[in-house]
Scaffold this active site. Structure first.
Site, PDB file in Angstrom:
ATOM      1  N   ASP A   1       0.846  -1.183   0.000  1.00 18.41           N
ATOM      2  CA  ASP A   1       0.000   0.000   0.000  1.00 18.41           C
ATOM      3  C   ASP A   1       0.885   1.236   0.000  1.00 18.41           C
ATOM      4  O   ASP A   1       2.086   1.160   0.268  1.00 18.41           O
ATOM      5  CB  ASP A   1      -0.885   0.027   1.258  1.00 18.41           C
ATOM      6  CG  ASP A   1      -1.977  -1.023   1.216  1.00 18.41           C
ATOM      7  OD1 ASP A   1      -2.350  -1.426   0.100  1.00 18.41           O
ATOM      8  OD2 ASP A   1      -2.454  -1.435   2.283  1.00 18.41           O
TER       9      ASP A   1
ATOM     10  N   ASP B   1      -9.185  -6.079   2.231  1.00 21.73           N
ATOM     11  CA  ASP B   1      -7.863  -6.604   1.879  1.00 21.73           C
ATOM     12  C   ASP B   1      -7.679  -8.040   2.349  1.00 21.73           C
ATOM     13  O   ASP B   1      -6.703  -8.698   1.978  1.00 21.73           O
ATOM     14  CB  ASP B   1      -6.760  -5.737   2.517  1.00 21.73           C
ATOM     15  CG  ASP B   1      -6.615  -4.390   1.833  1.00 21.73           C
ATOM     16  OD1 ASP B   1      -6.822  -4.337   0.607  1.00 21.73           O
ATOM     17  OD2 ASP B   1      -6.311  -3.404   2.512  1.00 21.73           O
TER      18      ASP B   1
ATOM     19  N   ASP C   1      -4.640  -3.048   5.000  1.00 20.97           N
ATOM     20  CA  ASP C   1      -5.148  -2.502   6.262  1.00 20.97           C
ATOM     21  C   ASP C   1      -6.660  -2.594   6.383  1.00 20.97           C
ATOM     22  O   ASP C   1      -7.202  -2.531   7.477  1.00 20.97           O
ATOM     23  CB  ASP C   1      -4.692  -1.053   6.452  1.00 20.97           C
ATOM     24  CG  ASP C   1      -5.045  -0.165   5.261  1.00 20.97           C
ATOM     25  OD1 ASP C   1      -5.891  -0.580   4.443  1.00 20.97           O
ATOM     26  OD2 ASP C   1      -4.474   0.927   5.155  1.00 20.97           O
TER      27      ASP C   1
END
Length: 908
Positions: free
Chosen positions: A359, A664, A660
Site C-alpha cells: 500500500d 484486503d 489494512d
C-alpha cells in the site's frame, strides 16, 4: 445478579426479540445494568463490574512449568534404555570391583544423561517463554468505548458489562451485546454460524455476538455478556487447544532426521554385532566359550550401551529444534523491531519472497495527514497557520465558510474528544482526522454545527464506493445531503459549483476541465485529493435515501502525506536483494506516480496503470504487462487479489502483500506472506495476516525479509555442522569396531558429543543475527534448486542422477594422470578414451531426455544440464588442489623397485 446475567445472555444468544421488548428494549436493559447509554460506564466502576459480571477474558491453557519440560525430556526411549543400562552397570561394577571404582562407568552415563535432559529442558522452556510473550502481543487489541461521557480507547480485555462500544468497518465484535444505534451495519457471522452471507443489524434485529466481524457500516452496542459467558467463550471452551502446524522447513528436516536416524540405527546394530562376534570368536580361540564371568557380562553390556548411544548421536533431533530455535529467536527480535509474527512459517517464507505488493498510505508515507491546499470559489489557497496555530482565513464570505464547515463537520465519523485535562484530540482515520482538524483550524465549532441538526442516514466510506454520504435534517425543516470522496467519483455526481462570486452556477464541460486541471495540479504535487459536495432536498424526500446525483461542488481539498524517512533506501535494498516492489493504492494515478518515483519504485521502464484498466485485461495481456507493472492506482481490493493470484500462478512468484482494510483480507489470505498494518489496520485484516507491522512502516517489512533469509542461512550452518559430526562419529566407531574390536568413544563421550552437536550446536548456530550482505543476494528458494509443482520430485531425482554421472565422467578425466596437473595432455591421441567419454555423455543425454519411462527420468532444462556439468567439473579443481600438496618421498627401495611409504607403496 447471576440469574439476571444468564437471562440477558440467553436473550442475545437466542435472538429473543420479544423478551427484549418486554424488558423495554436496549434502554430497559441499560437501566437494569445501571448504565447511561449516552455517558457509558464510569471509570471508577470498572473494577467492581469486573468482580460482579466477570472480565472479558477467555480461559487459556495453563502455562507449562520448567519441571514439565524436564519430565518430557526424560521420556526419550533411548535415554530410558541408557538409564537402565547405567543402573545395571553400577550393580555389576560394584559386585566385581567394589566402591567407588565399579560405579564410575554407570555414574558417568547418568551424569551425561542428566546434562542432556537439563540443557534440552532449559532450551524448550526458554522457547515457550518467548512464544508466550508473543502470544500476549497478539491479543493487545484496542476498542473505542464511551466512558465518563467521552469517547476513548481501551484494551479489549478491559471491557465490562454495560460498556457502550463503538463499532466500524473491520472491527471484531468484542463481546455479546445489543445494538443501540448505527447505520448500514452488516455483520459477518461465518465464524459462529458458518454462513457466509452478512447479516444486517438494526433495531428489529439488534443482537451482536462476540467473535463476529463488522463488514460494513458503523454502530454503537451495549455489552451484555463478556468472556467465557459469551457464545464465543462457550465455543472456545469446547474446542481442543490446538498446536501450530510445523513449518515447511521443519517438515523437510524432520524427514531428513528420520532417514539419518534409520541409518544410525543400522550402524548401531552393525557395530554391536561386530563387537559381539569378535568377542565370541576370541573366547572360542582361547577355548573360553563355556567360561563366563561378570567381567564378560560387563563387556557385552558396554557394547550394548555403546550401540544405544550411537543411536542417540545418530538421531539428529537437533534439526527440527534448530528451526524452532531460529524462528523463535527471529520472532523475538522482530517483535523488538515492530513486527509481530502471527504464524511461524511466515518468517521462514519471507526469506524466499520475490515480490512485495505494498500500500501507499501509512506504509510508504507517514500516515500523518494534513490539509495542504484547498480550492474553493474558483481560488486555490495553500493552507498556512498563524502564530497561534489557527488557519489563515480563506477570504470567502460567511455563507461559503459556513457551508464548507457543514460539509466537514457533518460528513465525518471522526470525533473530537477531551481527556481528563481538557486537552482536545481527534479519533478517526488519518484522512478524516486531517479534514476535521482543518475545520477546527478555520475556527469552526463542531458541537455548535451539529446541535441544531438531526442525522437521518449515513453511508460510511468503503474502498469500493470510495465516498461517504450523509443526510441531515436542517433546523429550518429541510433536508441536506453531503458527499465526500475521491475526486473523479464526486465530480461525476455534481452538476453545479460555487463560482468566484459565491454564486451557484451550472458546471459546464469547460468549467469541469478547469477543475480537473486543479485536481491534476494537486496530484502532481503528490497530494491526495478529495472533493466535498452538497445537495438540498425538498421536505419529504422518499425514504430519506441519499441521492447520487445533482450535487453542488463545494471544495477540492489536497491532503499531504509525506514519504517516510528511509523508505527510498529500503526500496533500494529490496531491489538489490532481487525483490520487486509494486505499489497498489486507491489514490489518483498522478499522486501514485509522484509518490512511487519519490520512493524509487517507479522506474523509466516501469508501468503505472489504473485499476479499471488492469482488471479488464485478458489473461494473455496480463501475462505481458504484469512483469512491467510497478504501480496500480485507483485499485480496488479485488485488483490486488487478481494481481497476487497472477503473480503466483503465471510467474511462480513468492508474494508478500500489505493491507489494512477489511476488503484486503482475501489478498492477505491468498498471498504467501500477508502483512497487516498495526496502526491503520482493521482487526479483520490483522486476523487474516501472517505478520502485523506495528509501526506501519515499509522498512519493517524489509527487516522481516532480512531475518527470513537469516533463518535459512542459520539452518544451513547447523545442518552442515551436525551432519559432519554425526557421520564422523558413526564411521569412527564402526570402522574401529571392525578393525580393533573396540569402540574408541565411550557412552559418556558420545553423549557429550550429542549434547554439543544437538542442543548446544542449535543454540549457537541457529540464533546468529543477520548481516547486511544477506540483502545483496537473490531470494532463497523454498524448494531445492527452486523446483516446485507436481513433477518436482522426479526432476530433482533426475538432476541428482545426471550430476552423479558427470562426476564420474570428470573423475575418469582426473584419473588420466595421478601426478601432473594438466590431465588433458595427450587426450586427443587417446581415441579409445575419447570414444568412451563421448559415448557416455551421448547415452546419458538419451537416457535423460528420451528414455524417461524406462529409466524413470524426465527431461531437464538447459540450466539444470549446465549445473550438472559444472558440479561434475568442480572435481578438476579439487584434483589440482590435492596435487599441489607436497609429499615427502622416501628413498627406501623395495626389491621390486617401488618407493615405499610407511604403510605401503607410494602411488602418487
Amino acid at each position: 445478579m447471576e440469574a439476571e446475567l444468564e437471562k440477558l445472555a440467553l436473550i442475545v444468544s437466542s435472538y429473543d426479540i420479544e423478551t427484549l421488548r418486554k424488558l423495554g428494549g436496549v434502554e430497559g436493559v441499560a437501566s437494569r445494568l445501571s448504565v447511561s447509554l449516552n455517558k457509558g460506564v464510569k471509570t471508577s466502576d470498572v473494577s467492581s463490574r469486573q468482580n460482579v459480571y466477570g472480565s472479558n477474558k477467555y480461559t487459556e491453557k495453563p502455562f507449562k512449568r520448567f519441571w514439565t519440560f524436564l519430565w518430557e525430556a526424560l521420556q526419550d526411549i533411548t535415554l530410558i534404555i541408557l538409564m537402565v543400562c547405567a543402573v545395571v552397570s553400577i550393580s555389576v561394577g560394584l559386585a566385581t570391583e567394589g566402591w567407588p571404582k565399579g560405579s564410575y562407568d554407570g555414574l558417568g552415563i547418568l551424569l551425561s544423561i542428566f546434562l542432556v535432559v537439563v540443557v534440552t529442558a532449559i532450551s524448550d522452556y526458554r522457547q515457550s517463554l518467548q512464544f508466550r510473550d508473543l502470544d500476549k502481543e497478539k491479543k493487545k487489541i484496542l476498542i473505542q468505548v464511551t466512558r465518563d461521557g467521552s469517547r476513548q480507547k481501551v484494551p479489549i480485555y478491559d471491557l465490562v458489562v454495560g460498556d457502550v462500544v463503538h463499532l466500524s468497518i473491520g472491527d471484531l465484535v468484542p463481546a455479546d451485546g445489543i445494538f443501540i444505534s448505527g447505520y448500514s451495519l452488516l455483520i459477518d457471522q461465518s465464524s459462529m454460524s458458518g454462513e457466509s452471507a452478512p447479516i444486517s443489524i438494526y433495531e428489529g434485529r439488534p443482537f451482536l455476538l462476540s467473535g463476529t466481524k463488522v463488514q460494513d457500516g458503523s454502530a454503537k452496542m451495549l455489552v451484555t455478556t463478556v468472556g467465557m459467558k459469551t457464545e464465543w467463550g462457550k465455543l472456545m471452551e469446547r474446542l481442543v487447544d490446538g498446536v501450530e502446524d510445523e513449518t515447511p522447513l521443519q517438515v523437510k528436516l524432520s524427514g531428513v532426521a528420520t532417514i539419518i536416524g534409520k541409518i544410525g540405527l543400522a550402524f548401531a546394530l552393525l557395530t554391536f554385532m561386530v563387537l559381539t562376534v569378535r568377542f565370541l570368536v576370541e573366547k572360542v580361540l582361547h577355548h573360553e566359550l563355556m567360561k563366563w564371568s561378570s567381567g564378560d557380562a560387563m563387556t557385552l553390556l558396554n557394547y550394548f550401551v555403546t550401540a544405544v548411544t550411537i543411536i542417540v548421536v545418530a538421531v539428529p533431533e537437533g534439526l527440527p529444534l534448530a528451526v524452532t530455535l531460529s524462528l523463535a529467536f527471529a520472532m523475538k527480535k522482530l517483535m523488538d523491531n515492530k513486527a509481530l509474527v502471527r504464524h511461524l512459517s511466515a518468517c521462514e517464507t519471507m526469506g524466499s519472497a520475490t515480490c512485495i505488493c505494498t500500500d501507499k498510505t501509512g506504509t510508504l508515507t507517514t500516515n500523518r495527514m494534513v490539509v495542504n491546499k484547498i480550492w474553493i470559489c474558483e481560488k486555490t489557497k495553500k493552507v498556512e497557520t498563524d502564530a497561534g496555530g489557527d488557519a489563515i482565513t480563506l477570504n470567502i464570505s460567511e455563507k461559503e465558510l459556513a457551508l464548507l464547515l457543514q460539509a466537514i463537520f457533518h460528513n465525518t465519523v471522526a470525533e473530537v474528544v477531551k481527556d481528563k485535562g481538557g486537552k482536545k484530540s481527534i479519533l478517526g482515520t488519518p484522512t478524516e482526522s486531517a479534514i476535521l482538524e482543518y475545520g477546527l483550524l478555520l475556527g469552526g465549532d463542531i458541537d455548535k454545527q451539529r446541535r441544531g441538526c438531526k442525522l437521518l442516514k449515513v453511508e460510511p466510506f468503503n474502498s469500493e464506493k470510495k465516498k461517504m454520504s450523509v443526510l441531515i435534517a436542517l433546523p429550518d425543516g429541510n433536508n441536506r445531503a453531503f458527499c465526500k470522496g475521491a475526486a473523479e467519483i464526486i465530480i461525476k455526481m455534481c452538476d453545479r459549483f460555487i463560482d468566484l462570486n459565491g454564486e451557484i452556477v451550472h458546471l459546464t464541460e469547460n468549467r469541469t476541465r478547469n477543475i480537473m486541471d486543479v485536481i491534476n495540479e494537486f496530484t502532481g504535487e503528490a497530494l491526495r485529493t478529495l472533493c466535498l459536495a452538497y445537495k438540498d432536498i425538498e421536505d419529504g424526500y422518499e425514504n430519506d435515501s441519499i441521492p447520487d446525483s445533482g450535487y453542488t461542488l463545494v471544495a477540492v481539498i489536497g491532503i499531504k502525506d509525506p514519504v517516510r524517512p528511509g523508505v527510498r533506501n529500503a526500496v533500494k535494498t529490496c531491489l538489490a536483494a532481487g525483490i520487486t516492489v509494486r505499489m497498489v493504492t486507491g489514490d489518483n494515478i498522478k499522486t501514485a506516480k509522484a509518490i512511487a518515483k519519490e520512493c524509487g519504485i517507479l522506474t523509466a521502464d516501469g508501468l503505472a496503470i489504473e485499476g479499471p484498466e488492469f482488471r479488464n485485461k485478458t489473461p494473455d495481456e496480463m501475462r505481458h504487462i504484469i512483469p512491467r507493472i510497478q504501480v496500480i492506482a485507483r485499485a480496488s481490493p479485488m485488483d490486488k487479489l487478481v494481481l497476487v493470484n497472477n503473480l503466483k500462478g503465471m510467474f511462480n512468484e513468492i508474494v508478500a502483500v500489505t493491507g489494512d482494510g477489511t476488503n484486503d483480507a482475501p489478498a492477505l489470505n491468498e498471498a504467501d506472506i500477508g502483512f497487516a498494518m498495526g496502526i491503520a489496520g482493521t482487526e479483520v485484516a490483522k486476523e487474516s495476516a501472517d505478520i502485523i507491522v506495528l509501526d506501519d512502516n515499509f522498512r519493517t517489512i524489509v527487516n522481516v525479509a532480512k531475518w527470513g533469509r537469516s533463518v535459512y542461512i542459520n539452518i544451513q550452518k547447523f545442518v552442515q555442522f551436525q551432519l559432519t559430526v554425526c557421520v564422523v562419529a558413526l564411521m569412527i566407531n564402526f570402522i574401529s569396531a571392525c578393525i580393533s574390536g573396540s569402540a574408541p568413544f565411550t557412552a559418556v563421550q558420545l553423549l557429550w558429543v550429542n549434547l554439543i552437536m544437538d542442543t548446544l550446536g542449535a543454540i549457537a548456530l541457529a540464533t546468529e543475527p543477520p548481516h547486511e550482505e544477506l540483502m545483496n543476494r537473490p531470494p532463497v528458494g523454498r524448494e531445492i534448486l527452486r523446483l516446485e509443482g507436481s513433477d518436482a520430485t522426479i526432476v530433482l531425482n533426475t538432476f541428482i542422477f545426471n550430476t552423479f554421472v558427470f562426476c564420474q565422467v570428470f573423475n575418469e578425466i582426473n584419473s588420466r594422470d595421478m601426478e601432473k596437473i594438466n590431465v588433458f595432455r595427450g587426450i586427443c591421441g587417446s581415441w579409445i578414451f575419447l570414444g568412451v567419454i563421448t559415448s557416455t555423455v551421448v547415452f546419458q543425454v538419451i537416457i535423460v531426455e528420451f528414455l524417461g519411462t524406462l529409466a524413470s527420468t524426465t527431461p531437464l532444462s538447459w540450466e539444470l544440464w549446465l549445473l550438472s556439468v559444472l558440479i561434475g567439473a568442480a572435481s578438476l579443481i579439487v584434483a589440482v588442489i590435492l596435487k599441489l600438496i607436497p609429499i615427502e618421498h622416501k628413498n627406501t627401495k623395495h626389491h621390486d623397485g617401488y618407493n615405499l611409504l610407511p604403510n605401503g607403496p607410494e602411488l602418487v
